[in-house]
Design a protein around this motif. Structure first.
Motif, PDB file in Angstrom:
ATOM      1  N   ALA A  79       0.843  -1.200   0.000  1.00 19.09           N
ATOM      2  CA  ALA A  79       0.000   0.000   0.000  1.00 19.09           C
ATOM      3  C   ALA A  79       0.879   1.251   0.000  1.00 19.09           C
ATOM      4  O   ALA A  79       0.622   2.209  -0.723  1.00 19.09           O
ATOM      5  N   TRP A  80       1.951   1.226   0.822  1.00 25.54           N
ATOM      6  CA  TRP A  80       2.858   2.391   0.861  1.00 25.54           C
ATOM      7  C   TRP A  80       3.459   2.649  -0.499  1.00 25.54           C
ATOM      8  O   TRP A  80       3.539   3.792  -0.954  1.00 25.54           O
ATOM      9  N   ALA A  81       3.912   1.568  -1.143  1.00 24.38           N
ATOM     10  CA  ALA A  81       4.531   1.749  -2.454  1.00 24.38           C
ATOM     11  C   ALA A  81       3.534   2.373  -3.417  1.00 24.38           C
ATOM     12  O   ALA A  81       3.889   3.250  -4.217  1.00 24.38           O
ATOM     13  N   ALA A  82       2.271   1.940  -3.317  1.00 22.99           N
ATOM     14  CA  ALA A  82       1.251   2.482  -4.208  1.00 22.99           C
ATOM     15  C   ALA A  82       1.047   3.974  -3.926  1.00 22.99           C
ATOM     16  O   ALA A  82       0.944   4.777  -4.851  1.00 22.99           O
ATOM     17  N   ILE A  83       1.005   4.334  -2.638  1.00 26.35           N
ATOM     18  CA  ILE A  83       0.805   5.738  -2.279  1.00 26.35           C
ATOM     19  C   ILE A  83       1.964   6.583  -2.774  1.00 26.35           C
ATOM     20  O   ILE A  83       1.791   7.683  -3.289  1.00 26.35           O
ATOM     21  N   ARG A  84       3.162   6.029  -2.652  1.00 30.14           N
ATOM     22  CA  ARG A  84       4.329   6.786  -3.092  1.00 30.14           C
ATOM     23  C   ARG A  84       4.261   7.054  -4.600  1.00 30.14           C
ATOM     24  O   ARG A  84       4.559   8.144  -5.065  1.00 30.14           O
ATOM     25  N   SER A  85       3.820   6.027  -5.354  1.00 31.79           N
ATOM     26  CA  SER A  85       3.804   6.207  -6.807  1.00 31.79           C
ATOM     27  C   SER A  85       2.747   7.222  -7.219  1.00 31.79           C
ATOM     28  O   SER A  85       3.015   8.121  -7.992  1.00 31.79           O
ATOM     29  N   HIS A  86       1.540   7.029  -6.735  1.00 30.23           N
ATOM     30  CA  HIS A  86       0.494   7.967  -7.115  1.00 30.23           C
ATOM     31  C   HIS A  86      -0.671   7.869  -6.152  1.00 30.23           C
ATOM     32  O   HIS A  86      -1.365   6.865  -6.123  1.00 30.23           O
ATOM     33  N   GLU A  87      -0.851   8.953  -5.390  1.00 29.74           N
ATOM     34  CA  GLU A  87      -1.849   8.886  -4.333  1.00 29.74           C
ATOM     35  C   GLU A  87      -3.259   8.658  -4.852  1.00 29.74           C
ATOM     36  O   GLU A  87      -3.989   7.821  -4.345  1.00 29.74           O
ATOM     37  N   THR A  88      -3.609   9.414  -5.869  1.00 23.81           N
ATOM     38  CA  THR A  88      -4.992   9.331  -6.353  1.00 23.81           C
ATOM     39  C   THR A  88      -5.295   7.940  -6.898  1.00 23.81           C
ATOM     40  O   THR A  88      -6.364   7.371  -6.649  1.00 23.81           O
TER      41      THR A  88
END
Lengths: 289, 263, 360
Positions: free
Chosen positions: C205-214
């Motif tokens: 989940a963190w990696a996803a948030i780092r790549s693109h929050e929206t």
């Protein structure tokens, strides 16, 4: 009355520093966290030029200011130019690194002792009476300089061709390049102007109250002023400086002197929570970062 | 006569991995309006960027071929120098400075050496009289059509010899597009400026162009006079929406067989 | 997947379970055992000075790993790391001074305080991104340090709070060798916790948030919760490191937690290499040892005596230069260099990786 004068002087200090942050951010979206250090460097340059031209203080002053301008342009040419196109954050961290480097260099070259450039120039910082309070000569000079700088910057950005180009490059660098505007020239100009105003601030503060490495902290405290007003607005910087300065002076007077270093940041956090783009900033900034 | 712009066997590779266009050759003579047609991903924008010097930003490079403009090679020149040579781009989006007023938008551009700036600015207002009424308006508040006018006008202030227009019709009403297209013809006629028009809307482009190129999958598949292109069966079918009845995939294959390859 | 194209020799995963394993090959097992043995033997051969260095590295490594979780993996920039270290150290110091609390109370207490402050640090991140967030953490740093300073002056410990060596029963942890093993185990624990977090749903989940929050939000990831979680976990770990720092030094004072310390931690993860735990550790080693290297280098200069007073200045200057060099020439950090060397040998005698294959 004395309180109001203190607030005015502090506002002038913060505003003069804050416009340096605003200039660079507005043009290149980079926060220059080395602004405080560059400012300090200018003041130290004055020490050197003062010893070179000890007979003619004004030449020494002019030389120091000119050298600072060169430093700003050089910093862009040799350091920040390589960071264009990289992540904004990497560029910001580069300025942080530059700040650390400058802090070390300044001590290596000029030693860590407290210096007094006013003495080196052979000037006495008289205290003048105004409206039932007192203001130091350097303080009065600070207020005058800040007013001049802001009027000058406003006219420059509004009416001169290069000023308009600078605003254009800040809004849409791609289009600016397509319209034949050389971004490197504009960025170098912004860095030069920013260090120039920083130099004015640094030199006047050091004339007022001496010079040592605590000046960096003043530079850092002016940063909330720029942000509270909105990082891309000069009017905002002025108003932000007023708010921060007033909060700081009143807190010291009525509550606790230890608070002086924290108040700007407290105001900053409040601002960030409720209106992150600042009083006059453009709202879209948040998503661009 | 030497063409004003000559693109020879151009190949552009993105990120050292993806070839976007291959062997594109095209020419634009002085005073011509040349249309560059093609669907999404055909390589129109890449070609335009290669000419205007904006490849470096997307980690793309010209790996083969050459671009000549008035006997200058344009390969690897920074964009602002290309503008100084006299090539000006009207981009697809973000074409004005939104927080500057109309007048400021017109005074920001750097004109080519030797151009009479005053005259150019007046010229911009004579071609687009509506802009004169909107002088003090912030550009971000203009409508789409007004914005396109301002973009064209501010490109004119640069004093170009070659105007690159990316998607003139994008997001605009047909009436406005027609009007703008006529202005382009006027600009060409009065100032002798060569125009390279990149369009998806083949009807508009071919109605004002002298010649055209059709791009597909990074290659030029057809070229010739506008009239010839307009009457070409494949163009009629695939770009102008003619020919009516639906065809099966077998016929599409035939189309593929019939097209010409360049470069 | 067909594998007709030539590719690098090496180990290739063939199931998801294999991808989740911490250690995948026998070579890695052997390397780990050898490394652990070396770590185990080290204190018995090292001088006291070397032991001190090792302990400092471990302390820095905990902080760097925590910051790497937050910045390198979850993508939330923090310039207030020193504030969190200060918070941990002051929690331990105050609890000890005011209540005589024991080691096994103060450390968890520091963790809890860290988590709480992390929650507060994290709240702005729900509204702010990038630069603005970095600025708000910077502001919080000043506030935490101010509160610590206020405590010191109000209680009359203006030179700092003294803390006794921690004791478990009759056993006092004072010897450097014992400290070495205590700090080593804390650092190892921090590393293991992070490794496990990162290979679980949270890490992804963190990696996803780092790549693109929206996009992360659109994929059904609870962005605010995971952001706060990153702040809480990272701050909690950092505060523990701070408490340990206080005990190790036997002394807590605001002077130790300047803005420069925050910059040092950011430098660790940049120099080490963003987005890699190995990078955090390498960076911690590098940044911790750099001042000593500089001290040694300055001592070699002619008339070294005259420079002795300027050592701090040399440190600053060299530190700035190193950071700038890494940012400009090696944005991937030490890990980038390490990977290049590794790949070179993996692919030898070939020079480049074929498209779409090979190991990360």
């Amino acid at each position: 009355m004395q309180l109001a004068i203190n607030i005015a002087v502090l506002t002038a200090i913060y505003a003069l520093i804050a416009c340096g942050y605003v200039l660079i951010y507005r043009v290149s979206r980079v926060l220059n966290l080395a602004h405080g250090e560059l400012m300090m460097l200018s003041a130290y340059l004055l020490i050197t030029t003062a010893s070179l031209f000890s007979k003619t203080p004004f030449i020494a002053l002019g030389a120091a200011i000119f050298l600072s301008l060169c430093v700003g342009v050089l910093v862009y040419l040799f350091l920040m130019r390589r960071m264009t196109g990289e992540m904004v954050l990497a560029a910001v961290l580069t300025t942080v690194a530059l700040g650390v480097l400058l802090r070390g260099l300044v001590v290596l070259i000029w030693s860590a002792q407290q210096q007094n450039p006013a003495q080196a120039l052979g000037w006495v910082n008289h205290s003048l009476p105004v409206f039932g309070g007192r203001i130091s000569a350097a303080g009065a000079a600070l207020i005058a300089t800040t007013a001049l700088v802001y009027v000058g910057l406003f006219l420059f950005l509004r009416f001169s061709r290069y000023g308009i180009r600078m605003r254009a490059a800040g809004q849409n660098p791609l289009l600016a390049a397509q319209r034949g505007i050389s971004l490197h020239v504009i960025y170098a100009l912004a860095w030069g102007l920013s260090t120039l105003t920083g130099a004015l601030a640094g030199i006047l503060i050091s004339l007022d109250s001496g010079l040592d490495s605590t000046m960096v902290l003043i530079g850092l405290k002016a940063f909330p002023a720029a942000l509270v007003g909105g990082l891309d607005s000069l009017v905002g910087a002025l108003l932000g400086s007023l708010i921060i300065a007033a909060a700081e002076v009143l807190m010291i007077y009525y509550v606790d002197a230890l608070l002086s270093d924290v108040v700007p940041f407290l105001v900053l956090i409040l601002m960030l929570v409720f209106r992150p783009w600042g009083l006059f900033g453009t709202r879209e900034e948040l998503d661009r970062v | 006569m030497n063409p004003l712009l000559r693109v020879e066997k151009l190949e552009v590779v993105y990120g050292r991995a993806i070839t976007s266009i291959q062997g594109i050759s095209l020419e634009a003579h002085k005073g011509e309006i040349v249309a560059l047609l093609g669907t999404n991903g055909a390589g129109k924008s890449t070609t335009l960027r290669a000419i205007s010097g904006f490849l470096g930003l997307d980690d793309a490079r010209v790996t083969e071929g050459a671009i000549h403009f008035k006997d200058n090679s344009l390969a690897n020149r920074p964009p602002y120098l290309i503008t100084k040579l006299g090539i000006v781009l009207v981009p697809e989006r973000d074409k004005v400075f939104p927080n500057l007023s109309v007048v400021e938008n017109l005074s920001a551009p750097v004109a080519t050496a030797g151009a009479n700036r005053k005259r150019l600015e007046e010229m911009a207002f004579t071609f687009f009289p509506k802009l004169a009424e909107l002088r003090g308006r912030t550009a971000g508040l203009l409508s789409g059509g007004e914005r396109q006018m301002l973009a064209l006008a501010s490109a004119l202030v640069c004093g170009p010899e070659l105007l690159l227009v990316d998607e003139l019709s994008l997001g605009l009403a047909p009436v406005v597009v027609e009007d703008l297209a006529q202005r382009l013809v006027e600009i060409r006629d009065k100032l002798g400026i060569t125009i390279l028009l990149v369009e998806q809307n083949a009807t508009v482009a071919l109605s004002i162009a002298d010649r055209g190129y059709v791009l597909e999958n990074g290659r030029v598949v057809l070229d010739g006079d506008a009239a010839r292109l307009k009457s070409h069966g494949d163009i009629q079918e695939f770009y102008l929406g003619g020919a009516g009845e639906r065809r099966s995939y077998r016929d599409v294959k035939q189309y593929r067989r019939s097209r010409r390859w360049y470069g | 997947m067909s594998s007709r194209e030539p590719r690098a020799s090496g180990y290739f995963r063939s199931s998801y379970a294999q991808g989740l394993r911490l250690l995948e090959t026998r070579t890695q097992w052997t390397a780990l055992v050898l490394f652990l043995t070396a770590l185990g033997i080290f204190p018995f051969t090292a001088t006291s000075f070397q032991l001190d260095l090792a302990c400092q590295v471990f302390l820095a490594a905990i902080g760097a790993i925590a910051l790497m979780l937050l910045t390198g993996y979850a993508g939330q920039v923090s310039l207030g790391h020193a504030g969190l270290i200060a918070a941990g150290a002051f929690t331990a110091g105050i609890l000890f001074k005011e209540f005589g609390a024991k080691f096994w109370i103060t450390i968890p207490a520091a963790a809890v305080v860290g988590a709480l402050i992390g929650l507060i640090f994290g709240l702005p991140s729900l509204r702010l991104r990038g630069l603005y967030l970095a600025v708000s953490t910077l502001a919080l740093h000043f506030i935490v340090v101010y509160l610590g300073g206020e405590y010191e002056t109000k209680r009359g410990f203006s030179t700092g709070i003294l803390i006794d060596a921690p004791r478990v029963g009759d056993f006092i942890i004072r010897d450097r060798k014992i400290w070495y093993f205590v700090l080593l185990s804390f650092a190892a624990a921090a590393l293991l916790i992070s490794l496990n977090l990162l290979r679980s749903r949270t890490g992804r989940a963190w990696a996803a948030i780092r790549s693109h929050e929206t996009i992360a939000e659109a994929l059904g990831i609870g962005v605010p919760a995971h952001k706060l979680l990153a702040f809480v976990i990272s701050s909690s770990m950092t505060a523990v490191a701070g408490a340990l720092f206080g005990y190790y030094r036997g002394f807590v004072s605001v002077e130790a937690f300047s803005l420069f310390l925050s910059i040092q931690y950011v430098a660790m993860i940049i120099i080490g290499g963003m987005g890699s735990l190995l990078g955090a550790i390498l960076g911690a080693v590098f940044v911790t040892l750099l001042p000593y290297v500089i001290e040694y280098a300055v001592a070699q200069l002619p008339n070294a005596r005259s420079y002795a007073g300027m050592l701090a200045a040399f440190n600053y200057a060299a530190f700035g230069v190193v950071m700038i060099l890494f940012l400009i020439f090696e944005p991937q950090g030490l890990v980038g260099i390490w990977r290049r060397v590794q790949n070179y040998f993996l692919l030898w005698p070939f020079k480049q990786k074929p498209l779409g294959g090979g190991r990360k």
